[in-house]
Design an enzyme around this catalytic site. Structure first.
Site, mmCIF file in Angstrom:
data_model
loop_
_atom_site.group_PDB
_atom_site.id
_atom_site.type_symbol
_atom_site.label_atom_id
_atom_site.label_comp_id
_atom_site.label_asym_id
_atom_site.label_seq_id
_atom_site.Cartn_x
_atom_site.Cartn_y
_atom_site.Cartn_z
ATOM 1 N N SER A 315 -0.356 -4.918 -1.673
ATOM 2 C CA SER A 315 -1.176 -6.023 -1.872
ATOM 3 C C SER A 315 -2.545 -5.596 -2.014
ATOM 4 O O SER A 315 -3.090 -4.589 -1.869
ATOM 5 C CB SER A 315 -1.265 -6.815 -0.504
ATOM 6 O OG SER A 315 -2.206 -7.989 -0.682
ATOM 7 N N ASP A 316 -3.194 -6.562 -3.324
ATOM 8 C CA ASP A 316 -4.762 -6.602 -3.383
ATOM 9 C C ASP A 316 -5.362 -6.697 -1.884
ATOM 10 O O ASP A 316 -4.744 -7.287 -1.073
ATOM 11 C CB ASP A 316 -5.164 -7.779 -4.472
ATOM 12 C CG ASP A 316 -4.849 -7.045 -5.761
ATOM 13 O OD1 ASP A 316 -4.533 -5.565 -5.928
ATOM 14 O OD2 ASP A 316 -4.816 -7.748 -6.810
ATOM 15 N N LYS A 317 -6.580 -6.426 -2.015
ATOM 16 C CA LYS A 317 -7.466 -7.001 -0.926
ATOM 17 C C LYS A 317 -8.271 -8.332 -1.009
ATOM 18 O O LYS A 317 -7.897 -9.282 -0.292
ATOM 19 C CB LYS A 317 -8.327 -5.873 -0.294
ATOM 20 C CG LYS A 317 -9.605 -6.008 0.774
ATOM 21 C CD LYS A 317 -10.455 -4.988 1.095
ATOM 22 C CE LYS A 317 -11.487 -4.701 0.004
ATOM 23 N NZ LYS A 317 -12.490 -5.864 -0.360
ATOM 24 N N LYS A 613 -2.329 2.897 -9.384
ATOM 25 C CA LYS A 613 -1.752 1.753 -8.970
ATOM 26 C C LYS A 613 -0.229 1.659 -9.359
ATOM 27 O O LYS A 613 0.744 1.583 -8.558
ATOM 28 C CB LYS A 613 -2.267 0.520 -9.271
ATOM 29 C CG LYS A 613 -1.566 -0.783 -8.403
ATOM 30 C CD LYS A 613 -2.487 -1.920 -8.486
ATOM 31 C CE LYS A 613 -1.936 -3.017 -7.591
ATOM 32 N NZ LYS A 613 -2.726 -4.440 -7.742
ATOM 33 N N THR A 630 1.081 -7.236 -5.805
ATOM 34 C CA THR A 630 0.120 -8.326 -6.255
ATOM 35 C C THR A 630 -0.496 -7.829 -7.322
ATOM 36 O O THR A 630 -1.078 -6.671 -7.223
ATOM 37 C CB THR A 630 -0.606 -9.049 -5.064
ATOM 38 O OG1 THR A 630 -1.516 -7.947 -4.445
ATOM 39 C CG2 THR A 630 0.580 -9.341 -3.850
#
Length: 888
Positions: A315-317, A613, A630
């Site tokens: 997940s992104d932050k 990533k 994401t």
């Protein structure tokens, strides 16, 4: 006030929309209900039934022929309703996929649906945007466009301004007169840079619109349906072999050829799950609708199945785990002066108060300083920092009925809010300090820059990560300041703050390549901004852990910021390190094993580039996890494509990210991913329930006929009775299972292995047990009646009613593979209850209906007989409950 080139008013846009229509491409015409109905008569099973009807007619069995045709029509009606419902659901979900454009109207930058873009609109473009219409550029700042969808060329095309365009009626020019280097085409993608342009064509008048009219799109079936169809075909071959054997045995017994043929057809129709693909399509469509209700939009059917299989979420932050409302709370100047900023989010009424300078560099608040104690130098540096933040900036603030809202990146918006708290009007400042050149923010650069005519000089302002800016700045003779800055960055980051630095440089002239000026900058200071976790993240992460799903945070932020928020959310455990991009790069050079060890040593990745990533995702997938990732930016597209399930953000995501994703979150919440996983598991479980019901009931009917052949008894059911049984039970009840709600334990179970077959050991066991019980008990009852002197017609009447009751009861067993029927909410699926009652009611009604009663050789039964048969049928629940108990 903002100063924009000439643009449309709302009234002009409204007139243009009426004249040119919506900016949409022609879609494939959805088949009407009549066409769908006619399509139901295609397929090998239908042809076999037609052949049986024709043969029956020529053999003089006209009533049988009419009944078979009636079965065909009724099945076609049921199939039409199912398919039409699925088509309608899929069409509705397509319209939910968001597509936006940033246009300037009434001298304001607004975000509108791409469908509403009209010729003459002035559209703003930035990295990751999908160009909404054909346009001629008005401005271009390093604009690179991917036109591969039109040209087939993979190289990005540089767009430049050849001829000034500042009129709205550019749409009336011939497109051939506009240089292609200055033209952007609908459907192409902005890979880099910024720009703006006037729309010259929309919808079918665009280049892609002209092409799309010549292409007839053909939908491909998702892999799940292909697997189901292949599975159905394998079952078909096996059953046809069995039916052929039965055919030969019955002929050898001396039975009439026409009756034997009809028996074979009836067994094939009853036992072969020909309706399974249609039932699965309905189950998937229902799943898509349910996911849409939890803010998860499915872009392809495969994702419904895949999401429930996830074992790892990357997940992104920002905006996914956090609320994406950046608030600057701390300012630290290069001389050590510290300031506290009050007010949260887009609250413009906070203030900037000075803190007593801390010799130990701590950030504890000792109260506001007095005006007398604030040095003139610090005051000037603070003003310079705030101006730098609002000038190297692409966001806008707008007052709405609901308060202030931001257009653009929320980090940039936080600097505009800061300026307001310092009583600086950012709009006036932008007009006053004219922009001469710009380097827009790109994630791989980690900075943005702007050259402005500031206080009589040409000033280059740069904003970005502190590490990036420190390398650009000259700290000669000020190593102490540099070391102090690094300590302060670490302290802010450890408390969960995102830290950005600001620097400047006086330019004599503005170079053609502005990047060449990014040396020997003067560091102004830095800000610490907070973006709090979403309120539901902690519980969502905990739910993932319960479901044996790992959650990782992959961010470009400072490692200590990432680690602090990861610990707050429950992603990081005590002592878990944050792995940085530099560490990954080093591990990658040391080989595959070292890289895999590095990736699996943590679930927190910081200062990660888009390329890294993708490397992380590839490694996790290679090591056996089923990965959902994401993304929101153009650079996330490779990772979204690479992952088993790509999840794009619907609110802040770029068009490119949404185009490359399998799933779109309409609210950007991490908890929505967890809700989607739950729904994905429900859908997959429901598909298994439908398969179990159809295969086991068909197997029971085959066993019933086989027992009669083995023990030399008359056939327990005639061919028409088997067709009726198939129509009444499976035709009504199977699709109702697709509406089954959650069992409540979906996230308490480990995710299934991606390569696990649908037809696994548990299902095989249950099919064998349940089919044997139904088939053997029905045969024992029939033989007992025959041995007791009961007439064959009466015995068949009782046996058929028992089979209907068996399959009514069996649908209750099908509601869960592991959960006891006594722990389920009985009224949880009203469609199923209706299907059961309808099936039983139709059969009892047929016993009293002249014509049908004689055709099917039915007769009414007493309440005591019906109750006795129900008692026998309920024994099936006891058997299945025992199987669940011992299996558990």
């Amino acid at each position: 006030m903002n100063s924009y080139p000439k643009n449309l008013t709302d009234q002009q846009a409204k007139k243009a929309l009426a004249r040119f229509g919506l900016n949409v491409l022609p879609e494939a015409t959805t088949p009407g209900m009549l066409l769908i109905f006619l399509r139901q008569f295609k397929g090998p099973f239908i042809y076999v039934l037609f052949a049986a009807a024709i043969l029956s007619f020529f053999l003089g069995q006209k009533i049988n022929a009419a009944f078979i045709l009636a079965v065909l029509v009724i099945n076609a009606i049921i199939g039409t309703v199912q398919e039409f419902s699925a088509e309608k659901a899929a069409g509705a979900l397509k319209k939910m996929v968001p597509s936006f454009a940033n246009v300037i109207r009434n001298n304001k930058l607004i975000k509108i649906d791409s469908q509403s873009v009209v010729p003459g609109d002035l559209v703003q473009l930035s990295s990751g945007d999908k160009i909404p219409a054909d346009m001629v550029l008005h401005t271009s700042n390093g604009l690179k466009i991917d036109e591969s969808m039109l040209t087939g060329e993979s190289m990005a095309v540089d767009k430049v301004i050849i001829k000034a365009t500042n009129v709205i009626d550019i749409r009336d020019e011939k497109q051939s007169e506009v240089n292609k280097q200055q033209t952007c085409f609908a459907g192409t993608v902005v890979l880099n840079g910024r720009g703006s342009g006037y729309v010259i064509a929309t919808g079918t008048d665009t280049e892609i619109g002209k092409i799309s009219q010549d292409i007839e799109s053909e939908q491909t079936k998702p892999p799940l349906l292909l697997r189901i169809e292949a599975f159905t075909l394998r079952i078909t071959y096996g059953i046809l072999v069995l039916i052929s054997l039965i055919f030969i045995i019955t002929l050898m017994r001396g039975d009439e050829l026409g009756s034997v043929f009809l028996l074979g057809v009836a067994l094939a129709v009853s036992a072969i799950p020909e309706g399974l693909p249609a039932a699965i399509t309905v189950a998937l469509a229902i799943g898509m609708r349910r996911m849409a209700k939890v803010r998860v939009i499915i872009r392809n059917l495969l994702a419904v199945e895949a999401l429930g299989s996830c074992t790892y979420i990357a997940s992104d932050k920002t905006g996914t785990l956090t609320v994406n409302e950046m608030t600057i709370q701390h300012i630290i100047l290069v001389d050590g002066s510290a300031f506290k900023v009050t007010g949260d989010g887009l609250d413009l009424h906070g203030e900037v108060v000075s803190l007593v300078e801390q010799t130990d560099m701590s950030l504890r608040e000792n109260g506001p300083q007095t005006e007398e104690n604030i040095s003139q130098q610090s005051s000037e540096a603070l003003t310079l920092l705030i101006n730098a933040g609002l000038l190297a900036n692409e966001s806008y603030l707008e007052k709405t009925a609901n308060g202030w809202c931001a257009q653009g990146d929320m980090v940039d918006a936080a600097f505009l809010v800061l300026a307001s708290k310092f009583n600086i009007d950012y709009q006036n400042a932008r007009v006053r300090y004219k922009e001469l050149a710009q380097i827009p923010y790109e994630s791989e650069n980690a900075y943005c820059a702007s050259v402005n005519q500031f206080q009589g000089r040409q000033i280059l302002f740069v904003k970005g990560s502190v590490e990036t800016l420190v390398d650009m700045c000259d700290f000669s003779g000020n190593e102490h300041d540099k070391k102090r800055l690094e300590q302060q960055v670490d302290q802010l980051a450890s408390n969960g703050y995102r830290v950005l630095g600001l620097a400047y440089k006086v330019l004599e002239t503005v170079p053609n390549k502005l990047e060449s000026a990014l040396i020997d900058l003067t560091f102004i200071g830095m800000v610490g901004m907070i973006d709090p976790l979403r309120h539901d993240v902690v519980s969502a992460v905990a739910a993932c852990k319960t479901a044996k799903i790992k959650v990782a945070m992959i961010t470009g932020d400072h490692p200590k910021t990432a680690l602090a928020l990861a610990e707050q959310s429950g992603i990081a455990t005590a002592g878990m390190p944050a792995v940085t991009g530099e560490q990954l790069e080093l591990a990658f050079t040391q080989g595959k094993t070292a890289f895999s060890t590095c990736v699996h040593s943590t679930q927190v990745f910081a200062r990660i580039s888009p390329h890294q990533k993708r490397q992380i995702i590839e490694q996790i997938m290679f090591d056996g996890d089923f990965v959902a990732v994401t993304g929101d930016g153009v650079n996330d597209a490779p990772a979204l494509n690479q992952a088993h399930v790509g999840i794009a953000m619907g609110l802040r995501g770029t068009d490119v990210a949404r185009e490359n994703a399998d799933i779109i979150l309409t609210d950007d919440h991490f908890s929505s991913i967890v809700d989607g996983i739950t729904q994905g598991r429900i859908v997959y479980n429901n598909i298994r329930k439908v398969i179990f019901l159809l295969i086991s009931t068909g197997a029971a009917e085959i066993l019933l006929v086989m027992f009669s052949l083995i023990f030399g008894t008359p056939l327990p059911l005639f061919p028409l009775q088997l067709l009726w049984l198939n129509l009444v039970t499976n035709g009504i009840q199977d699709v109702a299972l697709a509406f089954e709600p959650a069992e409540g334990n979906e996230l308490k179970q480990a995710a299934r292995q991606p390569n696990e077959p649908i037809f696994n050991r548990l299902m095989i066991e249950r099919i064998i047990v349940n089919a044997f019980v139904m088939g053997s008990l029905a045969f024992v009852l029939f033989k007992w009646q025959i041995d007791s002197g009961v007439a064959e017609q009466e015995a068949r009447n009782i046996t058929l009613l028992l089979m209907v009751l068996f399959e009514n009861v069996h649908v209750l067993n099908s509601r869960s593979e592991k959960l006891s029927i006594f722990k389920q909410y009985f009224f949880g699926n009203k469609f199923l209850l209706f299907g059961m009652l309808a099936a039983q009611g139709i059969h009892i009604g047929a016993m009293y209906t002249p014509g049908i009663r004689e055709l099917l050789q039915l007769a009414p039964v007493s309440l005591s007989q019906w109750s006795s048969l129900l008692g026998i049928a309920l024994f099936l629940i006891v058997v299945d409950e025992l199987h669940k108990y011992f299996h558990h």
